[in-house]
Design an enzyme around this catalytic site. Structure first.
Site, PDB file in Angstrom:
ATOM      1  N   TYR A   1      19.113 -24.541  35.399  1.00 14.95           N
ATOM      2  CA  TYR A   1      19.539 -24.651  36.800  1.00 14.95           C
ATOM      3  C   TYR A   1      18.651 -23.849  37.749  1.00 14.95           C
ATOM      4  O   TYR A   1      18.834 -23.896  38.951  1.00 14.95           O
ATOM      5  CB  TYR A   1      21.000 -24.228  36.942  1.00 14.95           C
ATOM      6  CG  TYR A   1      21.998 -25.249  36.441  1.00 14.95           C
ATOM      7  CD1 TYR A   1      21.620 -26.389  35.736  1.00 14.95           C
ATOM      8  CD2 TYR A   1      23.350 -25.056  36.666  1.00 14.95           C
ATOM      9  CE1 TYR A   1      22.561 -27.302  35.285  1.00 14.95           C
ATOM     10  CE2 TYR A   1      24.300 -25.975  36.218  1.00 14.95           C
ATOM     11  CZ  TYR A   1      23.895 -27.090  35.534  1.00 14.95           C
ATOM     12  OH  TYR A   1      24.830 -27.999  35.101  1.00 14.95           O
TER      13      TYR A   1
ATOM     14  N   SER B   1      23.500 -19.963  35.416  1.00 13.28           N
ATOM     15  CA  SER B   1      22.636 -20.783  36.291  1.00 13.28           C
ATOM     16  C   SER B   1      21.160 -20.420  36.271  1.00 13.28           C
ATOM     17  O   SER B   1      20.380 -20.992  37.014  1.00 13.28           O
ATOM     18  CB  SER B   1      23.128 -20.787  37.753  1.00 13.28           C
ATOM     19  OG  SER B   1      24.256 -21.598  37.895  1.00 13.28           O
ATOM     20  N   THR B   2      20.755 -19.490  35.411  1.00 13.36           N
ATOM     21  CA  THR B   2      19.359 -19.043  35.452  1.00 13.36           C
ATOM     22  C   THR B   2      18.437 -19.804  34.514  1.00 13.36           C
ATOM     23  O   THR B   2      17.227 -19.619  34.565  1.00 13.36           O
ATOM     24  CB  THR B   2      19.248 -17.540  35.139  1.00 13.36           C
ATOM     25  OG1 THR B   2      19.798 -17.293  33.842  1.00 13.36           O
ATOM     26  CG2 THR B   2      19.973 -16.711  36.188  1.00 13.36           C
ATOM     27  N   GLY B   3      18.976 -20.640  33.675  1.00 11.57           N
ATOM     28  CA  GLY B   3      18.148 -21.420  32.758  1.00 11.57           C
ATOM     29  C   GLY B   3      17.666 -22.691  33.435  1.00 11.57           C
ATOM     30  O   GLY B   3      16.934 -22.652  34.428  1.00 11.57           O
TER      31      GLY B   3
ATOM     32  N   ASP C   1      22.911 -12.461  20.793  1.00 10.76           N
ATOM     33  CA  ASP C   1      23.404 -13.830  20.676  1.00 10.76           C
ATOM     34  C   ASP C   1      24.885 -13.823  21.051  1.00 10.76           C
ATOM     35  O   ASP C   1      25.720 -13.300  20.305  1.00 10.76           O
ATOM     36  CB  ASP C   1      23.195 -14.315  19.241  1.00 10.76           C
ATOM     37  CG  ASP C   1      23.651 -15.744  19.005  1.00 10.76           C
ATOM     38  OD1 ASP C   1      24.359 -16.317  19.859  1.00 10.76           O
ATOM     39  OD2 ASP C   1      23.307 -16.284  17.937  1.00 10.76           O
ATOM     40  N   ILE C   2      25.195 -14.391  22.193  1.00 11.46           N
ATOM     41  CA  ILE C   2      26.572 -14.371  22.701  1.00 11.46           C
ATOM     42  C   ILE C   2      27.539 -15.054  21.734  1.00 11.46           C
ATOM     43  O   ILE C   2      28.718 -14.703  21.686  1.00 11.46           O
ATOM     44  CB  ILE C   2      26.637 -14.984  24.116  1.00 11.46           C
ATOM     45  CG1 ILE C   2      27.911 -14.557  24.843  1.00 11.46           C
ATOM     46  CG2 ILE C   2      26.480 -16.502  24.082  1.00 11.46           C
ATOM     47  CD1 ILE C   2      27.911 -14.857  26.329  1.00 11.46           C
TER      48      ILE C   2
ATOM     49  N   VAL D   1      22.382 -21.957  26.464  1.00 11.22           N
ATOM     50  CA  VAL D   1      23.557 -21.253  25.953  1.00 11.22           C
ATOM     51  C   VAL D   1      24.745 -22.203  25.786  1.00 11.22           C
ATOM     52  O   VAL D   1      25.540 -22.056  24.855  1.00 11.22           O
ATOM     53  CB  VAL D   1      23.910 -20.024  26.839  1.00 11.22           C
ATOM     54  CG1 VAL D   1      24.481 -20.434  28.176  1.00 11.22           C
ATOM     55  CG2 VAL D   1      24.849 -19.088  26.117  1.00 11.22           C
ATOM     56  N   ASP D   2      24.858 -23.199  26.646  1.00 10.30           N
ATOM     57  CA  ASP D   2      25.939 -24.181  26.555  1.00 10.30           C
ATOM     58  C   ASP D   2      25.882 -24.901  25.208  1.00 10.30           C
ATOM     59  O   ASP D   2      26.881 -24.972  24.481  1.00 10.30           O
ATOM     60  CB  ASP D   2      25.815 -25.163  27.719  1.00 10.30           C
ATOM     61  CG  ASP D   2      26.989 -26.113  27.863  1.00 10.30           C
ATOM     62  OD1 ASP D   2      28.034 -25.899  27.227  1.00 10.30           O
ATOM     63  OD2 ASP D   2      26.855 -27.082  28.635  1.00 10.30           O
TER      64      ASP D   2
END
Length: 175
Positions: A119, A115-117, A8-9, A31-32
């Site tokens: 996007y 960008s991998t989620g 978890d970042i 994540v945002d």
């Protein structure tokens, strides 16, 4: 110096975490949203003062209620099949984030795979671009001492480790 981890970042005690942000910088999903929730309302207020951010760039705020001192908001591209300069824009947002580490004397940083989620940027391709830009900055003398690439799932971790191995870096044994 570069480590691929699952976790978890928002819980990492590093100088800066990178947020896979949208152009408004005002929060969103994935994540945002998690970073905005963990940082508390002052993060959104600070982001509102920044006036947004263009795709391929990054801006910095305090970390507020996060264990990280700073949040670097990097805006990656939406995947449109590869014909709209998506690779270059993704590389640019990693370069911008690494440039901010120099400007703000950041020694430890954690990146999600930008960008991998929602996007939809192809994950393995994005990993290659991320690692290329991170290693380029380190090779050019970046002050950063430790970079974490933080994965959400075991599957993502395996892909990231596979891509890391193509850079001639040691891959840790499976747990």
């Amino acid at each position: 110096m570069v480590e691929i981890i699952k976790g978890d970042i928002t819980k990492l005690e590093v100088d800066a975490i990178v947020n896979a942000a949208n152009c408004t910088l005002l929060g969103g999903g994935g994540v945002d949203g998690a970073i905005h929730r963990a940082a508390g309302p002052r993060l959104q207020a600070a982001c509102a003062m920044l006036g947004g951010c263009v795709t391929g760039s990054a801006k910095l705020t305090q970390g507020y209620d996060l264990p990280a001192h700073y949040v670097i908001h990097a805006v990656g591209p939406v995947w449109s099949g590869g014909g709209k300069h998506e690779d270059e824009l993704l590389a640019s947002c990693y370069r911008s984030a690494m440039q901010l580490t120099e400007e703000h004397r950041i020694n430890t940083i954690a990146f999600p795979c930008i960008s991998t989620g929602i996007y939809r940027f192809p994950f393995e391709r994005a990993c290659g671009i991320a690692l290329s830009e991170i290693f380029r900055a380190l090779d050019e003398g970046s002050r950063v001492k430790q970079v974490y690439c933080v994965c959400f799932s075991d599957e993502d971790l395996e892909v990231y480790q596979k891509v890391l191995a193509t850079f001639g870096q040691p891959t840790p044994p499976p747990l």
